[in-house]
Design an enzyme around this catalytic site. Structure first.
Site, mmCIF file in Angstrom:
data_model
loop_
_atom_site.group_PDB
_atom_site.id
_atom_site.type_symbol
_atom_site.label_atom_id
_atom_site.label_comp_id
_atom_site.label_asym_id
_atom_site.label_seq_id
_atom_site.Cartn_x
_atom_site.Cartn_y
_atom_site.Cartn_z
ATOM 1 N N HIS A 165 35.107 37.573 34.935
ATOM 2 C CA HIS A 165 36.468 37.080 35.190
ATOM 3 C C HIS A 165 37.411 38.231 35.540
ATOM 4 O O HIS A 165 38.094 38.209 36.568
ATOM 5 C CB HIS A 165 36.955 36.344 33.941
ATOM 6 C CG HIS A 165 38.320 35.766 34.043
ATOM 7 N ND1 HIS A 165 38.565 34.427 34.275
ATOM 8 C CD2 HIS A 165 39.550 36.337 33.927
ATOM 9 C CE1 HIS A 165 39.859 34.198 34.303
ATOM 10 N NE2 HIS A 165 40.485 35.354 34.091
ATOM 11 N N GLU A 166 37.449 39.239 34.679
ATOM 12 C CA GLU A 166 38.390 40.343 34.888
ATOM 13 C C GLU A 166 38.028 41.189 36.102
ATOM 14 O O GLU A 166 38.911 41.721 36.786
ATOM 15 C CB GLU A 166 38.482 41.208 33.627
ATOM 16 C CG GLU A 166 38.995 40.479 32.389
ATOM 17 C CD GLU A 166 40.356 39.835 32.581
ATOM 18 O OE1 GLU A 166 41.115 40.259 33.488
ATOM 19 O OE2 GLU A 166 40.663 38.885 31.837
ATOM 20 N N HIS A 203 40.056 41.616 43.493
ATOM 21 C CA HIS A 203 41.106 40.945 44.263
ATOM 22 C C HIS A 203 42.267 41.913 44.503
ATOM 23 O O HIS A 203 42.742 42.076 45.629
ATOM 24 C CB HIS A 203 41.572 39.699 43.495
ATOM 25 C CG HIS A 203 42.493 38.813 44.268
ATOM 26 N ND1 HIS A 203 43.099 37.702 43.720
ATOM 27 C CD2 HIS A 203 42.940 38.865 45.550
ATOM 28 C CE1 HIS A 203 43.856 37.110 44.625
ATOM 29 N NE2 HIS A 203 43.789 37.802 45.744
#
Length: 604
Positions: free
Chosen positions: A391-392, A398
């Protein structure tokens, strides 16, 4: 469940600590950047009252503003990440406070810019851009300002509002210091019969325990501690809501919700549509709770029974090294360039891995435009934390790709987009694990975990969103928001979302007091919308191949160069429609039905 004493930071190998020298290498560098900010602020002041008279002055001022904000970001991020290593460290507290004070000074110094810019017209912007082509970089920024024109005040009033920044941001700081540095939890007796220190970082591990007595003790110990401070915490939270209502009124919005979403050009219907759509699927959540009760063979099911795996005798631990390798394998569909970036992050101390005394709880990705992103974890060798790592890293890459492909002014993707990339990674990891798993018990465990992701990310976060909406509306209507009222609202929502099968322990009413995201101004709904968008995008990536991957990578590179909904549409997902949400919730219903079949056939 054997849990050792939490180590001091000095006792953790440097390999598992992030290296903040990549942001600022010394205190001398910090001071130089700080002083440079003050000098640049003086130069910016020279443009006041004649900012838009010619293209060259406008360009110089905007470029100087970007430089100033990049430098402020460097100081603010560095000082706060240093503080998060150990929130009790006085030197770090001082640096963080200095950066916060500088932020207030800079906000005031820049406050004249937008009131002057909104005097421009679309025609004038086009003319200035022709005169100075470099201004094209700022075209989206300038046009977006014109969109917000009716909510930007006069120079004098903007200057006055900017002076409120320091004390308005202090509300979140007060809660953070209480929640991270000051609050202390009692010891509980662990599975092996020994006293174990309870921390926020360990709480979920206790809640996942096979021993129901451990789960119950952890639940009661943590929430009772918050309950002992309920009036203070209610006063802090109410102050935060009143702050949002104040700014909503000052900027002439009809609601705090509209004021929050307007920045990213998102209508309130997207928010309310999420709540109503999820509410339509609450019977499926109630089926899940009932299934959990039957599978765990409980006479009655409590809140502290919602986290423990339904599937027993399955290896659920994984080392950090194995977690990294598994995440890499799962993200291979995103292409070699993405994997190469992941390797760089893993091999160059972008990640702060383990819990230590005083370290901020939870996990996040953060960084600056002029350096790479970082990830804070409190890794505990669990499958859950492997998903957190995926997730991180979604957030981190991004940010990295946005920063590398966009000018600073267009690099910051909106909060609405923030949870999409992170959850795509989680979805790809889940599909990878389900596809490669042959052991029936392990597959059942993963399906259970998948349901938990839906419960925690879509249903729970939407419940949080509904709580925020209700509490803000109460204050907007001029009614008091007391600790009793907050507890009543939160308790009733738990009953509605989890259904009649759940014995909703009265102590759950105080849980609102421990949620830091309630201070982020209508943030949490984006976990649910982001999850829904991510499920749609991950399906495209896995089924459509190169075309979907390329569209997704362009999404990651887009930053804030367009409005959030438009950026998502280009990637293939329309969040103005309820379809992505219903599609995701249909997936949840499918998993619940599959698990019910396993139960019916006595395979659980």
């Amino acid at each position: 469940m054997t849990i050792n004493k939490i180590p001091l930071r000095s006792e953790i190998d440097d390999t598992y600590k992030w290296c903040l020298n990549d942001i600022i290498s010394s205190l001398e560098t910090f001071e130089n950047i700080y002083n440079s900010c003050l000098e640049n602020l003086k130069e910016i002041a020279l443009f006041k009252d004649h900012l838009t008279k010619n293209a060259s002055d406008l360009l110089r001022c905007l470029q100087l503003k970007d430089t100033l904000l990049m430098d402020l970001e460097t100081l603010y991020v560095y000082s706060n990440m240093t503080l998060h290593e150990d929130t009790t460290n006085n030197h770090s507290q001082v640096l963080s406070e200095r950066a916060s004070n500088l932020q207030s000074i800079i906000t005031q110094g820049l406050s004249f810019i937008e009131p002057e810019l909104i005097e421009l017209t679309s025609e004038k912007i086009s003319a200035l851009t022709k005169e100075e082509p470099s201004l094209k970089t700022y075209e989206h920024y300038l046009n977006n300002l014109l969109r917000k024109k009716e909510h930007i005040l006069s120079k004098e009033l903007e200057a006055l509002l900017s002076k409120a920044t320091d004390f308005s941001t202090s509300i979140q700081t007060i809660f953070s210091m209480f929640n991270e540095a000051d609050i202390k939890f009692p010891e509980i007796i662990g599975e092996e019969g020994n006293p174990v220190e309870l921390t926020k970082g360990r709480f979920i591990s206790f809640m996942e325990s096979k021993d129901r007595r451990v789960r119950k003790d952890a639940f009661e110990a943590l929430l009772s501690t918050y309950n002992n401070h309920r009036n203070t915490l209610a006063a802090i939270y109410t102050s935060s809501v009143k702050k949002h209502v104040f700014y909503k009124n000052a900027r002439r919005f009809s609601s705090s919700l509209e004021a929050s979403l307007y920045e990213n050009n998102i209508s309130t219907e997207v928010y309310t549509q999420l709540i109503s759509t999820v509410n339509d699927y609450l019977p499926t959540m109630h089926r899940y709770v009932d299934l959990r009760k039957r599978v765990l063979k409980l006479e009655d099911i409590h809140f502290y029974d919602l986290y423990t795996p339904m599937i027993k005798d399955v290896r659920t631990t994984i080392s950090y090294s194995d977690a990294k390798n598994t995440v890499k394998d799962a993200l291979m569909p995103l292409g070699q360039d993405y994997i190469d970036l992941l390797d760089i992050a893993f091999d160059n101390r972008w990640i702060d891995v383990y819990e230590n005394k005083g370290k901020r709880s939870g996990a996040y990705s953060w960084g600056t435009y002029n350096s790479h992103p970082y990830v804070l974890l409190n890794f505990d060798d669990s499958i859950k934390n492997m998903f957190t790592l995926a997730h991180e890293m979604g957030h981190a890459l991004h940010s990295y790709l946005s920063n590398k492909n966009q000018a600073y002014v267009n690099s910051h993707y909106s909060i609405f987009l923030a949870e999409v990339a992170s959850t795509v990674n989680e979805a790809l990891l889940m599909q990878y694990l389900l596809a490669k798993t042959e052991d029936p018990s392990t597959k059942l465990y993963l399906l259970n975990y998948y349901m938990e992701q839906f419960r925690g990310t879509v249903f729970r976060q939407t419940m949080f969103a509904e709580f925020e909406k209700i509490t803000h509306e109460i204050v907007e209507n001029g009614d008091p928001l007391t600790s009793e009222k907050l507890c009543e609202i939160y308790y009733d929502l738990n009953i509605k979302y989890y259904g009649p099968q759940l014995n909703t322990d009265r102590l759950i009413e105080i849980e609102w007091a421990r949620i830091p995201h309630f201070y982020y101004n209508f943030y949490v709904f984006q976990y649910a919308t982001g999850y829904s968008a991510a499920i749609a995008l991950s399906k495209k990536i896995l089924t459509e191949g190169a075309s979907a991957v390329n569209a997704y990578l362009e999404f990651l590179k887009s930053g804030g160069s367009d409005y959030s909904l438009e950026i998502l549409k280009k990637a293939g997902v329309d969040m103005t429609s309820s379809i992505p949400i219903t599609s995701a919730l249909d997936e949840f219903e499918k998993i619940v039905s599959e698990m019910e079949c396993y139960e019916k056939n006595s395979q659980i």
